[in-house]
Design an enzyme around this catalytic site. Structure first.
Site, PDB file in Angstrom:
ATOM      1  CB  SER A 113     -35.528  20.419  82.192  1.00 16.40           C
ATOM      2  OG  SER A 113     -36.876  21.199  81.089  1.00 16.40           O
TER       3      SER A 113
ATOM      4  CE1 TYR B 234     -34.317  17.033  79.094  1.00 16.84           C
ATOM      5  CE2 TYR B 234     -36.125  18.226  79.763  1.00 16.84           C
ATOM      6  CZ  TYR B 234     -34.934  18.751  79.772  1.00 16.84           C
ATOM      7  OH  TYR B 234     -33.700  19.315  79.832  1.00 16.84           O
TER       8      TYR B 234
END
Length: 260
Positions: free
Chosen positions: A146, A159
């Site tokens: 990501s 995350y």
């Protein structure tokens, strides 16, 4: 077709492949001729997708698996070993999830859940896949990372650290396993129009900020990520390894702009 641009005869495992980015990756790889096994935690979504792919003539099988569970990962790889006769060309570690909180509000369960789902699953499946990838003579691992693993995203520190770790894991495996004929790369998307991102993208204020910070002015589509994943798996990409490549509309390179 030039063999450099074909996956005909190659085998692939895609985790979390029944929806979102994973679903698009399966379609892209299958379109290039790969034979694919898909795992997903949702039996309903998996069966729907398998039926859809069968109608399209794709060579896709599937099994239900909670990739955050070690025993289920081991069972999955036993299945893959049997289906593909002990050889695997492509591993796409796509499974991932997010919980957003300020850092001081995260609890031990949040940390454990995100680490096991986003990082441990990919690490362990790479370990389990190594002998199969090596046996194929041409192994490719792609981690779905990501942009949050490269730049800061508010309320997503755990995350982000899991995704940053995947980027580093791709670099390590690229060097350590090159002698075994295995390449490894990471693909780092911006926000993509999936069910996981829907709560964010339905927020008008969030969308305005995302558009202003992304030079291309929008969220991405699953197929825009899948096309890069497919390219990295092609023989044409045989000299690309250890890289983290962003599919982010320019988000991670956007600096400060002021126009009085």
């Amino acid at each position: 077709m030039d063999k450099r641009w074909s996956l005909q005869g190659l085998t692939a495992l895609v985790t979390g492949g029944a929806s979102g980015i994973g679903h698009a990756i399966v379609e892209e790889l299958a379109g290039f001729g790969a034979k694919i096994h898909v795992c997903d935690i949702s039996k309903t979504l998996l069966n729907q997708s398998l039926s859809e792919w069968e109608k399209k003539g794709f060579q896709v099988s599937g099994s239900v698996c909670d990739a955050s569970n070690r025993l289920e990962r081991e069972t999955l790889m036993q299945t893959v070993t049997t289906i593909f006769d002990g050889k695997l060309n492509i591993l796409v570690n796509n499974v991932g999830t997010i919980r957003t909180k300020p850092t001081i509000e995260y609890e031990a369960e949040d940390f454990s859940f995100l680490i096991s789902t986003n990082l441990e699953s990919a690490y362990h499946l790479s370990q389990l896949s190594h002998p199969l990838l090596k046996a194929s003579g041409n192994g490719i691992i792609t981690f779905i990372s990501s942009a949050a693993g490269i730049v800061s995203f508010d309320a997503a520190s755990i995350y982000g650290l899991t995704k940053g770790a995947l980027n580093q894991l791709a670099r390590n495996l690229a060097c350590e396993w090159a002698k075994d004929g295995i390449r490894a790369n990471a693909v780092a998307p911006n926000f993509i129009t999936t069910a996981l991102a829907k709560p964010f993208l339905e927020d008008a204020g969030f969308n305005e900020i995302l558009s202003s910070r992304t030079p291309l002015g929008r969220a991405g589509e699953p197929r825009e990520v899948a096309s890069l994943v497919a390219f990295l798996c092609l023989p044409a990409a045989s000299y690309i390894t250890g890289q983290t490549i962003c599919v982010d509309g320019g988000l991670t390179v956007n600096g400060f702009s002021y126009q009085p």
